[in-house]
Design an enzyme around this catalytic site. Structure first.
Site, PDB file in Angstrom:
ATOM      1  N   HIS A 176       0.839  -1.209   0.000  1.00  0.00           N
ATOM      2  CA  HIS A 176       0.000   0.000   0.000  1.00  0.00           C
ATOM      3  C   HIS A 176       0.869   1.252   0.000  1.00  0.00           C
ATOM      4  CE1 HIS A 176      -3.630   2.389   1.024  1.00  0.00           C
ATOM      5  NE2 HIS A 176      -2.746   3.156   1.647  1.00  0.00           N
ATOM      6  N   GLU A 177       1.815   1.292   0.933  1.00  0.00           N
ATOM      7  CA  GLU A 177       2.686   2.469   1.020  1.00  0.00           C
ATOM      8  C   GLU A 177       3.631   2.555  -0.176  1.00  0.00           C
ATOM      9  OE1 GLU A 177       1.898   4.644   3.050  1.00  0.00           O
ATOM     10  OE2 GLU A 177       0.587   3.414   4.292  1.00  0.00           O
TER      11      GLU A 177
ATOM     12  N   HIS B 242       1.969   4.541  -2.909  1.00  0.00           N
ATOM     13  CA  HIS B 242       2.105   5.981  -2.687  1.00  0.00           C
ATOM     14  C   HIS B 242       3.521   6.448  -3.030  1.00  0.00           C
ATOM     15  CE1 HIS B 242      -1.783   6.344  -0.857  1.00  0.00           C
ATOM     16  NE2 HIS B 242      -1.470   5.670   0.241  1.00  0.00           N
TER      17      HIS B 242
END
Length: 377
Positions: free
Chosen positions: A29-30, A33
């Site tokens: 997820h990170e 980003h």
């Protein structure tokens, strides 16, 4: 001594699988980003798995601090001009940057670039799940039953509606049915709803209507779940192994992700409508317990759980709640419509409300875990 060892082994058998599943999902997820931020020219100050004191870390060649923190319940990517990990306004004086870092500010990027960076986290979760499911479908295939009724349970919705062994179910509410799993998918989320079934019986087409009944089932690990049941079984020994090439596996994996999201949203909608009870919502304790249980089935099952959880995390983060990625995207949409961003005061109030909602959801889910009497040892 044996009690202590049993408790220790139980905790290790639960916590280690839980941390594996959670850290994989959070990392990707990170990473979504992070990669899109770098691509958009934003300087990343920190990439953190977990919150709180740093356990281990290092700086890369571009000045990003990669860190593993003590509380592994999440993570964040912090940009060079962020005042906090949530990128939320605080009313403080904007960060003063060195001249060489000015171009790397997140807040000065276009709406499109900011939205892409924020959306990249949930998208990365979906892509991770699709990749895992694709590998599974290509490696193992999928056992499927034809959509033929093998047996009808007495006193069931199917018996009351007139289903008979040998019936071929070809559609439900006009949607085509290909395999028996398609029937289960529709029926399980349609308790007490009247469904129209297209049937092929002895060479002729007929229509039957039935409302699946609520039933509480054991998931195999002693946990209870409520789903809709029609009361039919497939034909015994009719299962076939369906094989997938890369293209068809990606399609099946994508549909699997869609199905998980559809079921989740359907459940939430039914809770709001008062049809379902919210007692199926679980928190970290529930995830930890399930991780430990699934780990007993093998590493492949644990990776599959990571894929399912990745879809769920991606979906939750898209909810339009300030503090979550969906809340940021909602603010950017309003900014695009208004031609200017919301005031810092309005955004700050929104993030405070969002924090309250997220904390309330976490407390409620954890209370559900405790109310179930979950024992992670």
């Amino acid at each position: 001594m044996n009690v202590v060892l049993g408790l220790y082994n139980g905790l290790i058998g639960t916590i280690v699988p839980f941390l594996f599943v959670l850290l994989v999902v959070v990392f990707f997820h990170e990473l979504g980003h992070f990669l899109v931020a770098r691509w958009c020219g934003v300087k990343v100050k920190a990439f953190s798995i977990g919150f709180g004191p740093e356990l281990f870390g290092f700086n890369d060649s571009k000045g990003t601090r990669w860190r593993l923190a003590a509380i592994p319940l999440g993570g964040y990517v912090k940009f060079v001009d962020d005042l906090n990990p949530a990128s939320a306004p605080t009313g403080e004086t904007p960060v003063q940057l060195a001249p060489e870092d000015e171009a790397g500010r997140f807040q000065t990027k276009s709406i499109g670039r900011r939205a892409a960076i924020v959306a990249a986290g949930p998208i990365a979760n979906f892509l991770l799940a699709i990749a895992i499911f694709t590998v599974f479908f290509m490696a193992y295939g999928k056992m499927v039953f034809p959509p033929e009724v093998g047996a009808v349970m007495p006193d069931s919705a199917a018996a009351e509606a007139g289903f008979q062994p040998g019936d071929q179910i070809v559609s439900i509410d006009g949607s085509k049915i290909r395999i028996f799993e398609d029937i289960q998918r529709v029926v399980s989320t349609s308790a007490n709803e009247t469904l129209t079934f297209g049937i092929e019986r002895n060479g002729r087409s007929i229509t039957l209507q039935a409302a699946p009944q609520w039933q509480e089932l054991d998931d195999g690990f002693g946990n209870k779940m409520r789903i809709g049941l029609l009361g039919i079984k497939p034909v015994e020994d009719s299962a076939q192994l369906e094989r997938f090439d890369l293209f068809s596996a990606v399609g099946e994996a994508t549909f699997r992700c869609y199905d998980i999201m559809s079921r989740s949203l359907g459940y939430i909608a039914n809770v709001v409508r008062g049809i379902e009870k919210p007692d199926q919502l679980g928190g970290p304790i529930r995830v930890a317990q399930i991780s430990g249980e699934v780990a007993t089935l093998g590493f492949a099952a644990l990776v599959n759980l990571a894929a399912v959880l990745s879809v769920s995390i991606g979906l939750i983060n898209l909810f339009p709640i300030p503090l979550l990625d969906g809340g940021h995207l909602m603010f950017y949409a309003l900014e695009a419509l208004r031609g200017r961003p919301l005031s810092e005061r309005a955004q700050g109030l929104g993030f405070q409300i969002g924090l309250a909602i997220v904390l309330a959801m976490m407390l409620f889910a954890t209370w559900n875990d405790i109310a179930r009497g979950i024992n992670i040892g």
